[in-house]
Design a protein around this motif. Structure first.
Motif, PDB file in Angstrom:
ATOM      1  N   ARG A  36       2.195   2.269   1.059  1.00  0.00           N
ATOM      2  CA  ARG A  36       3.284   1.370   1.421  1.00  0.00           C
ATOM      3  C   ARG A  36       2.821  -0.078   1.468  1.00  0.00           C
ATOM      4  O   ARG A  36       3.498  -0.985   0.954  1.00  0.00           O
ATOM      5  CB  ARG A  36       3.871   1.766   2.771  1.00  0.00           C
ATOM      6  N   LYS A  37       1.678  -0.279   2.074  1.00  0.00           N
ATOM      7  CA  LYS A  37       1.136  -1.637   2.185  1.00  0.00           C
ATOM      8  C   LYS A  37       0.820  -2.218   0.808  1.00  0.00           C
ATOM      9  O   LYS A  37       1.096  -3.393   0.532  1.00  0.00           O
ATOM     10  CB  LYS A  37      -0.118  -1.611   3.049  1.00  0.00           C
ATOM     11  N   ALA A  38       0.233  -1.397  -0.062  1.00  0.00           N
ATOM     12  CA  ALA A  38      -0.120  -1.858  -1.411  1.00  0.00           C
ATOM     13  C   ALA A  38       1.130  -2.218  -2.218  1.00  0.00           C
ATOM     14  O   ALA A  38       1.155  -3.209  -2.964  1.00  0.00           O
ATOM     15  CB  ALA A  38      -0.925  -0.783  -2.129  1.00  0.00           C
ATOM     16  N   LEU A  39       2.178  -1.413  -2.071  1.00  0.00           N
ATOM     17  CA  LEU A  39       3.408  -1.688  -2.818  1.00  0.00           C
ATOM     18  C   LEU A  39       4.104  -2.940  -2.308  1.00  0.00           C
ATOM     19  O   LEU A  39       4.772  -3.646  -3.070  1.00  0.00           O
ATOM     20  CB  LEU A  39       4.351  -0.488  -2.744  1.00  0.00           C
ATOM     21  N   ARG A  40       3.978  -3.216  -0.997  1.00  0.00           N
ATOM     22  CA  ARG A  40       4.592  -4.417  -0.444  1.00  0.00           C
ATOM     23  C   ARG A  40       3.846  -5.680  -0.818  1.00  0.00           C
ATOM     24  O   ARG A  40       4.432  -6.743  -0.964  1.00  0.00           O
ATOM     25  CB  ARG A  40       4.679  -4.312   1.081  1.00  0.00           C
ATOM     26  N   SER A  41       2.529  -5.584  -0.982  1.00  0.00           N
ATOM     27  CA  SER A  41       1.692  -6.771  -1.134  1.00  0.00           C
ATOM     28  C   SER A  41       1.438  -7.166  -2.585  1.00  0.00           C
ATOM     29  O   SER A  41       1.151  -8.328  -2.862  1.00  0.00           O
ATOM     30  CB  SER A  41       0.338  -6.564  -0.436  1.00  0.00           C
ATOM     31  N   SER A  42       1.555  -6.223  -3.521  1.00  0.00           N
ATOM     32  CA  SER A  42       1.171  -6.522  -4.904  1.00  0.00           C
ATOM     33  C   SER A  42       2.096  -5.810  -5.882  1.00  0.00           C
ATOM     34  O   SER A  42       2.828  -4.889  -5.519  1.00  0.00           O
ATOM     35  CB  SER A  42      -0.275  -6.094  -5.192  1.00  0.00           C
ATOM     36  N   VAL A  43       2.014  -6.284  -7.114  1.00  0.00           N
ATOM     37  CA  VAL A  43       2.719  -5.635  -8.227  1.00  0.00           C
ATOM     38  C   VAL A  43       1.668  -4.956  -9.088  1.00  0.00           C
ATOM     39  O   VAL A  43       0.710  -5.589  -9.541  1.00  0.00           O
ATOM     40  CB  VAL A  43       3.525  -6.660  -9.048  1.00  0.00           C
ATOM     41  N   TRP A  44       1.838  -3.646  -9.363  1.00  0.00           N
ATOM     42  CA  TRP A  44       0.844  -2.837 -10.061  1.00  0.00           C
ATOM     43  C   TRP A  44       1.340  -2.471 -11.458  1.00  0.00           C
ATOM     44  O   TRP A  44       2.529  -2.294 -11.698  1.00  0.00           O
ATOM     45  CB  TRP A  44       0.530  -1.571  -9.256  1.00  0.00           C
ATOM     46  N   ASP A  45       0.340  -2.373 -12.358  1.00  0.00           N
ATOM     47  CA  ASP A  45       0.673  -2.027 -13.737  1.00  0.00           C
ATOM     48  C   ASP A  45       0.712  -0.520 -13.959  1.00  0.00           C
ATOM     49  O   ASP A  45       1.474  -0.032 -14.808  1.00  0.00           O
ATOM     50  CB  ASP A  45      -0.342  -2.632 -14.717  1.00  0.00           C
ATOM     51  N   ILE A  46      -0.138   0.217 -13.185  1.00  0.00           N
ATOM     52  CA  ILE A  46      -0.215   1.664 -13.388  1.00  0.00           C
ATOM     53  C   ILE A  46      -0.761   2.311 -12.121  1.00  0.00           C
ATOM     54  O   ILE A  46      -1.503   1.689 -11.354  1.00  0.00           O
ATOM     55  CB  ILE A  46      -1.105   2.009 -14.608  1.00  0.00           C
ATOM     56  N   GLU A  60       5.741  12.450  -3.218  1.00  0.00           N
ATOM     57  CA  GLU A  60       5.947  11.353  -2.277  1.00  0.00           C
ATOM     58  C   GLU A  60       5.668  10.007  -2.947  1.00  0.00           C
ATOM     59  O   GLU A  60       6.363   9.016  -2.689  1.00  0.00           O
ATOM     60  CB  GLU A  60       5.054  11.537  -1.062  1.00  0.00           C
ATOM     61  N   ILE A  61       4.629   9.988  -3.815  1.00  0.00           N
ATOM     62  CA  ILE A  61       4.315   8.744  -4.534  1.00  0.00           C
ATOM     63  C   ILE A  61       5.490   8.332  -5.419  1.00  0.00           C
ATOM     64  O   ILE A  61       5.904   7.166  -5.454  1.00  0.00           O
ATOM     65  CB  ILE A  61       3.037   8.924  -5.376  1.00  0.00           C
ATOM     66  N   LEU A  62       6.056   9.297  -6.136  1.00  0.00           N
ATOM     67  CA  LEU A  62       7.190   9.006  -7.009  1.00  0.00           C
ATOM     68  C   LEU A  62       8.384   8.471  -6.212  1.00  0.00           C
ATOM     69  O   LEU A  62       9.069   7.524  -6.634  1.00  0.00           O
ATOM     70  CB  LEU A  62       7.598  10.264  -7.783  1.00  0.00           C
ATOM     71  N   GLN A  63       8.621   9.050  -5.054  1.00  0.00           N
ATOM     72  CA  GLN A  63       9.749   8.617  -4.231  1.00  0.00           C
ATOM     73  C   GLN A  63       9.536   7.203  -3.697  1.00  0.00           C
ATOM     74  O   GLN A  63      10.459   6.380  -3.684  1.00  0.00           O
ATOM     75  CB  GLN A  63       9.941   9.593  -3.076  1.00  0.00           C
ATOM     76  N   LEU A  64       8.294   6.908  -3.246  1.00  0.00           N
ATOM     77  CA  LEU A  64       8.006   5.568  -2.731  1.00  0.00           C
ATOM     78  C   LEU A  64       8.108   4.514  -3.833  1.00  0.00           C
ATOM     79  O   LEU A  64       8.590   3.397  -3.595  1.00  0.00           O
ATOM     80  CB  LEU A  64       6.619   5.538  -2.095  1.00  0.00           C
ATOM     81  N   LEU A  65       7.628   4.846  -5.025  1.00  0.00           N
ATOM     82  CA  LEU A  65       7.757   3.910  -6.142  1.00  0.00           C
ATOM     83  C   LEU A  65       9.232   3.593  -6.418  1.00  0.00           C
ATOM     84  O   LEU A  65       9.619   2.447  -6.662  1.00  0.00           O
ATOM     85  CB  LEU A  65       7.106   4.482  -7.403  1.00  0.00           C
ATOM     86  N   MET A  66      10.069   4.599  -6.327  1.00  0.00           N
ATOM     87  CA  MET A  66      11.502   4.410  -6.552  1.00  0.00           C
ATOM     88  C   MET A  66      12.122   3.588  -5.424  1.00  0.00           C
ATOM     89  O   MET A  66      12.938   2.698  -5.653  1.00  0.00           O
ATOM     90  CB  MET A  66      12.197   5.765  -6.683  1.00  0.00           C
ATOM     91  N   ASP A  67      11.713   3.908  -4.167  1.00  0.00           N
ATOM     92  CA  ASP A  67      12.283   3.200  -3.018  1.00  0.00           C
ATOM     93  C   ASP A  67      11.952   1.720  -3.045  1.00  0.00           C
ATOM     94  O   ASP A  67      12.780   0.880  -2.662  1.00  0.00           O
ATOM     95  CB  ASP A  67      11.780   3.827  -1.715  1.00  0.00           C
ATOM     96  N   TYR A  68      10.749   1.375  -3.470  1.00  0.00           N
ATOM     97  CA  TYR A  68      10.317  -0.021  -3.497  1.00  0.00           C
ATOM     98  C   TYR A  68      10.721  -0.735  -4.792  1.00  0.00           C
ATOM     99  O   TYR A  68      10.425  -1.919  -4.967  1.00  0.00           O
ATOM    100  CB  TYR A  68       8.804  -0.118  -3.282  1.00  0.00           C
ATOM    101  N   GLY A  69      11.366  -0.017  -5.690  1.00  0.00           N
ATOM    102  CA  GLY A  69      11.857  -0.628  -6.921  1.00  0.00           C
ATOM    103  C   GLY A  69      10.778  -0.976  -7.908  1.00  0.00           C
ATOM    104  O   GLY A  69      10.942  -1.896  -8.721  1.00  0.00           O
ATOM    105  N   HIS A  70       9.657  -0.230  -7.883  1.00  0.00           N
ATOM    106  CA  HIS A  70       8.562  -0.471  -8.821  1.00  0.00           C
ATOM    107  C   HIS A  70       8.693   0.490  -9.998  1.00  0.00           C
ATOM    108  O   HIS A  70       8.578   1.717  -9.845  1.00  0.00           O
ATOM    109  CB  HIS A  70       7.208  -0.256  -8.139  1.00  0.00           C
ATOM    110  N   ASP A  71       8.968  -0.074 -11.186  1.00  0.00           N
ATOM    111  CA  ASP A  71       9.034   0.740 -12.407  1.00  0.00           C
ATOM    112  C   ASP A  71       7.633   0.808 -13.009  1.00  0.00           C
ATOM    113  O   ASP A  71       7.320   0.193 -14.036  1.00  0.00           O
ATOM    114  CB  ASP A  71      10.032   0.122 -13.380  1.00  0.00           C
ATOM    115  N   VAL A  72       6.752   1.614 -12.320  1.00  0.00           N
ATOM    116  CA  VAL A  72       5.326   1.683 -12.678  1.00  0.00           C
ATOM    117  C   VAL A  72       5.017   3.084 -13.190  1.00  0.00           C
ATOM    118  O   VAL A  72       5.401   4.077 -12.558  1.00  0.00           O
ATOM    119  CB  VAL A  72       4.436   1.354 -11.458  1.00  0.00           C
ATOM    120  N   PRO A  73       4.335   3.205 -14.347  1.00  0.00           N
ATOM    121  CA  PRO A  73       3.985   4.536 -14.840  1.00  0.00           C
ATOM    122  C   PRO A  73       2.964   5.222 -13.913  1.00  0.00           C
ATOM    123  O   PRO A  73       2.001   4.602 -13.447  1.00  0.00           O
ATOM    124  CB  PRO A  73       3.390   4.269 -16.223  1.00  0.00           C
ATOM    125  N   LEU A  74       3.192   6.508 -13.654  1.00  0.00           N
ATOM    126  CA  LEU A  74       2.306   7.322 -12.809  1.00  0.00           C
ATOM    127  C   LEU A  74       1.644   8.380 -13.688  1.00  0.00           C
ATOM    128  O   LEU A  74       2.319   9.201 -14.305  1.00  0.00           O
ATOM    129  CB  LEU A  74       3.091   7.995 -11.689  1.00  0.00           C
TER     130      LEU A  74
END
Length: 516
Positions: A36-46, A60-74
């Motif tokens: 959660r902290k990483a998603l709030r503080s930075s934008v990730w490529d992958i 859970e990772i997929l759900q958090l990525l969706m909740d934070y609006g990060h369209d990041v490949p997993l």
């Protein structure tokens, strides 16, 4: 960013990616709070995630990525091969699935995922820009005073409207969907006498790829009114070899009606000017005849009577007395003729004011035609500019002339009122009435001339009537802030009326009396 159980596993993945030449900004986490902290503080490529991290599952990772609006490949890294698990995770949103013992596949998968993510990002930016552009375009077309359209003519001569703005409903009575479904609906609206011109210009535009400019009439189904539209479109070659026009249709009915009204008014002015010129020449000829036949003949008779008196033959005094009496009668006749002609040109009663002039003209009209004419005016006098008084008097004379010629009336009522810096004259009769068709006749120069005169005075002129119930003429003219020359030094004109017959009094007489 990688999700692993241990730092050693995370370092192994980082070294594998670093050896391939990828520029890394690497972070290792293994709890939900850290993610959660990483998603709030930075934008990730992958994001790389181990399937066996107890504190943070892939779902859970997929759900958090969706909740934070990060369209990041997993990319999922598994300790062992499990085809069913790989299919399930990829269906949930994972980008790919790699077995740890075969980490060499990780590098090309990461590169491919980064490229796909970049392409997706660019596509998303393009789509957003396109949506904004379409929104601006629709906002512009919605506020344009016309129908924006695209018209396509295929190589096999099929017609279609790829795009039509919503204004088509108002202008053409057809919704955009109806026109895009059946392009022939537009050509059916065009009047037959204008359709050939439209089709010819369309062919010329298609052959030469020149701008299509057409003005014509359409009639919307169920609408009795005919509309004029202006169509302007620019053609270009389509990909399939057809021709695509982009343009706009505008309603120009109001402009066309104004043009026709202006043309009609000009024609009427030319006719009226010609009529007035002829009337002026006829009046000049009439005056010339009266001067020549009446005054000229009487003066000739006077000369003939004087000739015998000028020789040297001795005569009795009775001879000269008879000649003097004859000459006196002839002179009186000349005076009467001169007075009558001058009254026709400008009645001297106007010097008494517009009220007295109207009353006098009404009496003269009654005496001449045996039609009773009743004048009503609350004021004994209305002070007006001399030119305005003459104009109103001439209008009144023309109205009475029309009544005597056409109305077949027995009574006429005249009302003259001054109020709110405006003078109103209303003339009613109990004659046969008038209908709108009579007022629109080409030879109705009397009504047309009165209307033009009122317009020149910045006033209004109205005629209304009903067959068998008489006619009413209403004149409303603003009073200019000018007074007659004698307004500041008023005199009681009633003193003069007892001494002079109507038409005998002039401004010179009044001025002479004032000096006395």
């Amino acid at each position: 960013m990688t999700v692993e159980n241990s730092a050693d596993d995370a370092d192994l993945i980082r070294d594998t990616l670093a050896q391939s030449g990828l520029q890394l900004s690497f972070s290792w986490i293994n709890t939900t709070q850290e993610l959660r902290k990483a998603l709030r503080s930075s934008v990730w490529d992958i994001v790389l995630s181990n399937t066996n991290v107890p504190q943070l599952k892939v779902d859970e990772i997929l759900q958090l990525l969706m909740d934070y609006g990060h369209d990041v490949p997993l990319i999922v890294i598994s300790e062992q091969e499990d085809e069913d698990a790989a299919i399930s995770l990829m269906e949930k949103g994972a980008c790919d699935y790699v077995v740890r013992k075969n980490l060499k596949r990780l590098v090309p998968i990461v590169r491919r995922s980064l490229r796909e993510a970049e392409n997706a990002r660019r596509i998303n930016i393009t789509q957003v820009a396109l949506q904004k552009s379409e929104a601006r375009f629709r906002a512009i077309t919605a506020n344009l005073p016309g129908v924006v359209f695209q018209f396509l003519l295929t190589p096999d001569q099929n017609e279609s409207f790829p795009y039509v703005s919503n204004a088509s409903e108002t202008l053409l009575g057809l919704s955009p969907h109806m026109l895009m479904a059946n392009a022939t609906l537009f050509s059916r609206l065009i009047l037959p006498e204008d359709k050939k011109h439209y089709e010819r210009l369309l062919r010329v535009s298609a052959d030469k790829l020149s701008t299509l400019n057409w003005e014509g009439r359409i009639q919307v189904k169920g609408d009795s009114d005919i509309k004029w539209i202006s169509l302007r479109a620019t053609p270009k070659m389509a990909a399939d070899g057809g021709i695509l026009w982009g343009g706009i249709m505008i309603n120009i009915t109001r402009n066309k009606l104004a043009e026709r009204e202006i043309t009609h008014s000009r024609e009427q002015l030319v006719e009226l000017s010609s009529y007035l010129q002829k009337a002026k020449e006829h009046e000049r000829a009439r005056i010339a005849r009266e001067i020549h036949d009446d005054i000229g003949g009487t003066l000739t008779a006077i000369k003939c009577e004087l000739v015998p008196c000028m020789d040297h033959s001795p005569r009795l005094s009775d001879f000269y007395q008879k000649k003097a009496a004859i000459i006196e009668n002839l002179v009186d006749h000349v005076i009467d003729s001169t007075r009558r002609i001058s009254m026709d040109l400008r009645p001297g009663i106007l010097d008494f004011g517009i009220v007295a002039a109207v009353q006098w003209q009404a009496k003269e009209f009654s005496r001449r035609t045996d039609i009773s004419c009743h004048v009503s005016c609350d004021e004994e006098e209305i002070l007006l500019d001399a030119d305005l008084s003459v104009a109103i008097f001439r209008l009144f004379q023309e109205i009475l002339t029309n009544i005597s010629k056409h109305a077949q009336a027995t009574d006429v009522w005249v009302s003259l009122v001054e109020a709110e810096e405006k003078i109103t004259m209303e003339v009613r009769d109990n004659g046969c009435g008038i209908n709108p068709q009579d007022m629109k006749k080409q030879d109705s120069f009397g009504i047309r001339g009165m209307h033009e005169r009122c317009q020149q005075l910045k006033g209004s002129f109205q005629v209304s009537g009903e067959s068998g119930k008489g006619t009413k003429v209403s004149i409303l003219i603003p009073v200019q802030e000018m007074k007659p020359a004698y307004a500041d030094d008023p005199i009681d004109v009633s003193d003069f009326k007892s001494e002079y017959e109507p038409g005998q009094l002039s401004l010179m007489t009044i001025n002479n009396r004032r000096k006395q």
